[in-house]
Motif scaffolding. Structure first.
Motif, PDB file in Angstrom:
ATOM      1  N   GLY A  20       6.782   7.977   5.495  1.00 20.32           N
ATOM      2  CA  GLY A  20       5.444   7.456   5.766  1.00 20.32           C
ATOM      3  C   GLY A  20       4.751   6.958   4.513  1.00 20.32           C
ATOM      4  N   MET A  21       3.417   7.078   4.489  1.00 21.81           N
ATOM      5  CA  MET A  21       2.617   6.628   3.357  1.00 21.81           C
ATOM      6  C   MET A  21       2.808   7.555   2.165  1.00 21.81           C
ATOM      7  SD  MET A  21       1.003   3.857   4.210  1.00 21.81           S
ATOM      8  CE  MET A  21       0.012   3.806   2.721  1.00 21.81           C
ATOM      9  N   ALA A  77       0.824  -1.205   0.000  1.00 24.04           N
ATOM     10  CA  ALA A  77       0.000   0.000   0.000  1.00 24.04           C
ATOM     11  C   ALA A  77       0.860   1.259   0.000  1.00 24.04           C
ATOM     12  CB  ALA A  77      -0.929   0.000   1.215  1.00 24.04           C
ATOM     13  N   VAL A  78       2.039   1.199   0.624  1.00 22.47           N
ATOM     14  CA  VAL A  78       2.936   2.362   0.670  1.00 22.47           C
ATOM     15  C   VAL A  78       3.482   2.670  -0.719  1.00 22.47           C
ATOM     16  CG1 VAL A  78       5.119   3.256   1.558  1.00 22.47           C
ATOM     17  CG2 VAL A  78       3.589   2.007   3.078  1.00 22.47           C
ATOM     18  N   PHE A  79       3.967   1.659  -1.414  1.00 23.02           N
ATOM     19  CA  PHE A  79       4.679   1.886  -2.667  1.00 23.02           C
ATOM     20  C   PHE A  79       3.871   1.532  -3.914  1.00 23.02           C
ATOM     21  CE2 PHE A  79       7.996   0.855   0.530  1.00 23.02           C
ATOM     22  CZ  PHE A  79       8.661   2.079   0.525  1.00 23.02           C
ATOM     23  N   GLY A  80       2.690   0.920  -3.756  1.00 21.47           N
ATOM     24  CA  GLY A  80       1.970   0.412  -4.904  1.00 21.47           C
ATOM     25  C   GLY A  80       2.545  -0.932  -5.311  1.00 21.47           C
ATOM     26  N   ALA A  81       1.798  -1.694  -6.103  1.00 19.78           N
ATOM     27  CA  ALA A  81       2.263  -3.035  -6.465  1.00 19.78           C
ATOM     28  C   ALA A  81       1.539  -3.539  -7.706  1.00 19.78           C
ATOM     29  CB  ALA A  81       2.035  -4.007  -5.306  1.00 19.78           C
ATOM     30  N   PRO A  82       2.260  -4.271  -8.568  1.00 20.32           N
ATOM     31  CA  PRO A  82       1.584  -4.939  -9.690  1.00 20.32           C
ATOM     32  C   PRO A  82       0.852  -6.176  -9.174  1.00 20.32           C
ATOM     33  CG  PRO A  82       3.921  -5.457  -9.712  1.00 20.32           C
ATOM     34  CD  PRO A  82       3.722  -4.481  -8.602  1.00 20.32           C
ATOM     35  N   LYS A  83      -0.311  -6.427  -9.707  1.00 19.58           N
ATOM     36  CA  LYS A  83      -1.103  -7.580  -9.303  1.00 19.58           C
ATOM     37  C   LYS A  83      -1.718  -8.240 -10.534  1.00 19.58           C
ATOM     38  CE  LYS A  83      -0.885  -7.554  -4.743  1.00 19.58           C
ATOM     39  NZ  LYS A  83      -0.476  -8.720  -3.939  1.00 19.58           N
ATOM     40  N   VAL A  84      -1.860  -9.546 -10.465  1.00 24.32           N
ATOM     41  CA  VAL A  84      -2.562 -10.295 -11.503  1.00 24.32           C
ATOM     42  C   VAL A  84      -3.891 -10.757 -10.920  1.00 24.32           C
ATOM     43  CG1 VAL A  84      -2.538 -12.280 -13.039  1.00 24.32           C
ATOM     44  CG2 VAL A  84      -0.416 -11.032 -12.603  1.00 24.32           C
ATOM     45  N   LEU A  85      -4.986 -10.207 -11.434  1.00 22.53           N
ATOM     46  CA  LEU A  85      -6.310 -10.534 -10.929  1.00 22.53           C
ATOM     47  C   LEU A  85      -6.923 -11.625 -11.808  1.00 22.53           C
ATOM     48  CD1 LEU A  85      -7.652  -6.905 -10.348  1.00 22.53           C
ATOM     49  CD2 LEU A  85      -6.344  -8.357  -8.781  1.00 22.53           C
ATOM     50  N   LYS A  86      -7.438 -12.655 -11.190  1.00 17.38           N
ATOM     51  CA  LYS A  86      -8.125 -13.727 -11.914  1.00 17.38           C
ATOM     52  C   LYS A  86      -9.612 -13.433 -11.889  1.00 17.38           C
ATOM     53  CE  LYS A  86      -4.614 -17.250 -11.067  1.00 17.38           C
ATOM     54  NZ  LYS A  86      -4.200 -17.246 -12.500  1.00 17.38           N
ATOM     55  N   ASP A  88       0.623   9.178   7.564  1.00 15.91           N
ATOM     56  CA  ASP A  88       1.783   8.809   8.371  1.00 15.91           C
ATOM     57  C   ASP A  88       1.777   7.318   8.692  1.00 15.91           C
ATOM     58  OD1 ASP A  88       2.588  11.461   8.450  1.00 15.91           O
ATOM     59  OD2 ASP A  88       1.504  11.869  10.313  1.00 15.91           O
ATOM     60  N   LEU A  89       2.982   6.778   8.870  1.00 16.20           N
ATOM     61  CA  LEU A  89       3.142   5.442   9.416  1.00 16.20           C
ATOM     62  C   LEU A  89       3.512   5.570  10.881  1.00 16.20           C
ATOM     63  CD1 LEU A  89       5.153   3.604   6.593  1.00 16.20           C
ATOM     64  CD2 LEU A  89       2.782   3.178   7.272  1.00 16.20           C
ATOM     65  N   THR A  90       3.088   4.623  11.691  1.00 13.01           N
ATOM     66  CA  THR A  90       3.362   4.655  13.121  1.00 13.01           C
ATOM     67  C   THR A  90       3.958   3.332  13.568  1.00 13.01           C
ATOM     68  OG1 THR A  90       1.136   3.874  13.694  1.00 13.01           O
ATOM     69  CG2 THR A  90       1.455   6.269  13.523  1.00 13.01           C
ATOM     70  N   CYS A  91       4.784   3.402  14.606  1.00 15.63           N
ATOM     71  CA  CYS A  91       5.316   2.187  15.216  1.00 15.63           C
ATOM     72  C   CYS A  91       5.747   2.528  16.634  1.00 15.63           C
ATOM     73  CB  CYS A  91       6.489   1.606  14.417  1.00 15.63           C
ATOM     74  SG  CYS A  91       7.950   2.656  14.367  1.00 15.63           S
ATOM     75  N   GLY A 138       4.406  13.008  -2.980  1.00 22.37           N
ATOM     76  CA  GLY A 138       5.177  13.047  -1.744  1.00 22.37           C
ATOM     77  C   GLY A 138       4.734  11.979  -0.767  1.00 22.37           C
ATOM     78  N   ARG A 139       5.351  11.992   0.395  1.00 23.77           N
ATOM     79  CA  ARG A 139       5.032  10.994   1.412  1.00 23.77           C
ATOM     80  C   ARG A 139       4.872  11.653   2.765  1.00 23.77           C
ATOM     81  NH1 ARG A 139       9.309   6.191   1.074  1.00 23.77           N
ATOM     82  NH2 ARG A 139       7.997   5.458   2.805  1.00 23.77           N
TER      83      ARG A 139
END
Length: 359
Positions: A301-302, A116-125, A254-257, A309-310
């Motif tokens: 962060g996100m 979710a932070v960087f985005g991602a390629p996905k193959v949807l069936k 923001d990301l938290t930890c 930006g992030r």
């Protein structure tokens, strides 16, 4: 042309059940799959059309009011039909297109927080309707084509004269033989059964954009179901679900930890290293750090969906008090306590919403 009662071979006072029984008997004899003779096909069309009118109570009542049906049309008229006749509606509308827009489709995609932070390629069936490869959406067997409807002569509508409060008027209704298309399919495609599309499972490669949130719905125009007769595809909607991460959470952009800090580092200060989504990060823990203090790491962060930006990474400190000490360590703490007699427990002033300090 014979009237509908003569076509079905029933009397004008026949019951609904008698009409249905007569139609079933004739349909079994004349259906193209059983009797391919051209004259049988013509009779089958007339029988089907007659049943469509007489099996509908209102259409039958309207038909009876007008007597014979020289145009082969159906009943079911109303004031809307009368107004259409007077103001250019009705038959002038012409046949409707057989091709229709396909339905929208919905699918769910699961993401990690990192994706979710960087985005991602996905193959949807996707299990959906796709264009028929055999007829390419024409609905016809290869080498054949649609035929002009011999009932409405390609207009898609049937006109008939009926009696009304305004006198005799001519109304128009969709042709029952071609269902208003103006054409029929004499030889439907065997692969898709004359639909122009088939059900199939296909893979769709998509790129989930960076910064998506849990519960967000993404729209992909034109990737839904192919329409009837090769009509335009609907849209595909992708419901995003972001799985919880073991160490990191999200607060807006923001990301938290939470970082556990040994007591000696909290007292004397020190360096700590954490594994973030951007790789190892070194954090400077200032001397005198308190539980609840927050260290902000800019730009880690996100990803922001709008504006680019992030956000930031917010690291909350949690000072760990040792619970297992050997005799030497206990003696050191006793010595420290004697040297700082003024540091006795005391009640602090209440400050709503304030806990620790941020830097």
């Amino acid at each position: 042309m014979s009237d509908h009662y003569e076509v079905l071979g029933v009397s004008k006072d026949a019951s609904e059940e008698q009409i249905k029984k007569a139609y079933r008997k004739l349909a079994r004899e004349l259906h193209p799959d059983v009797n391919p003779a051209p004259e049988a096909q013509e009779r089958f069309k007339l029988v089907t059309h007659a049943y469509e009118v007489l099996s509908d109570a209102e259409a039958r009542r309207n038909y009876d009011m007008g007597g014979q049906d020289p145009f082969g049309g159906m009943g079911n008229f109303g004031f809307g039909d009368i107004f259409d006749t007077f103001f250019g509606g009705g038959a002038s509308r012409g046949p409707r297109s057989r091709a229709e827009r396909g339905q929208d489709a919905l699918i769910r995609v699961d993401l990690t927080l990192r994706e979710a932070v960087f985005g991602a390629p996905k193959v949807l069936k996707i299990d959906t309707a796709v264009l028929c490869n055999t007829c390419q959406g024409s609905c016809c067997q290869p080498g054949t084509g649609p035929a002009i409807c011999d009932v409405c002569r390609g207009s898609g509508t049937i006109a008939r004269q009926v009696r009304s409060l305004l006198g005799n008027v001519v109304t128009s209704q969709p042709c029952g033989s071609c269902r208003g298309f103006g054409q029929t399919i004499p030889h439907p495609c065997v692969e898709c059964r004359g639909q122009g599309r088939v059900r199939a499972r296909r893979d769709l490669e998509v790129t989930i954009p960076a910064g998506v949130e849990d519960g967000m719905r993404l729209q992909m125009a034109g990737h839904g179901e192919v329409g009837f007769a090769g009509g335009p595809s609907g849209d595909l909607y992708v419901d995003v679900q972001v799985r919880a991460d073991e160490h990191f959470g999200r607060s807006g952009d923001d990301l938290t930890c939470t970082l556990s800090v040994p007591l000696h580092d909290a007292v004397l200060g020190g360096l700590a290293e954490i594994d973030s989504f951007d790789g190892p990060l070194k954090l400077d823990i200032e001397a005198g750090a308190q539980s609840g203090d927050v260290i902000t790491v800019k730009g880690k962060g996100m990803t922001k969906v709008r504006g680019g930006g992030r956000g930031d990474l917010k690291v909350t400190l949690q000072v760990e008090t040792p619970t297992k000490l050997d005799s030497k360590q206990k003696e050191l703490f006793r010595s420290l306590a004697k040297s700082r007699k003024a540091d006795s427990p005391k009640l602090l002033k209440h400050q709503p919403g304030v806990y620790g300090k941020r830097r």
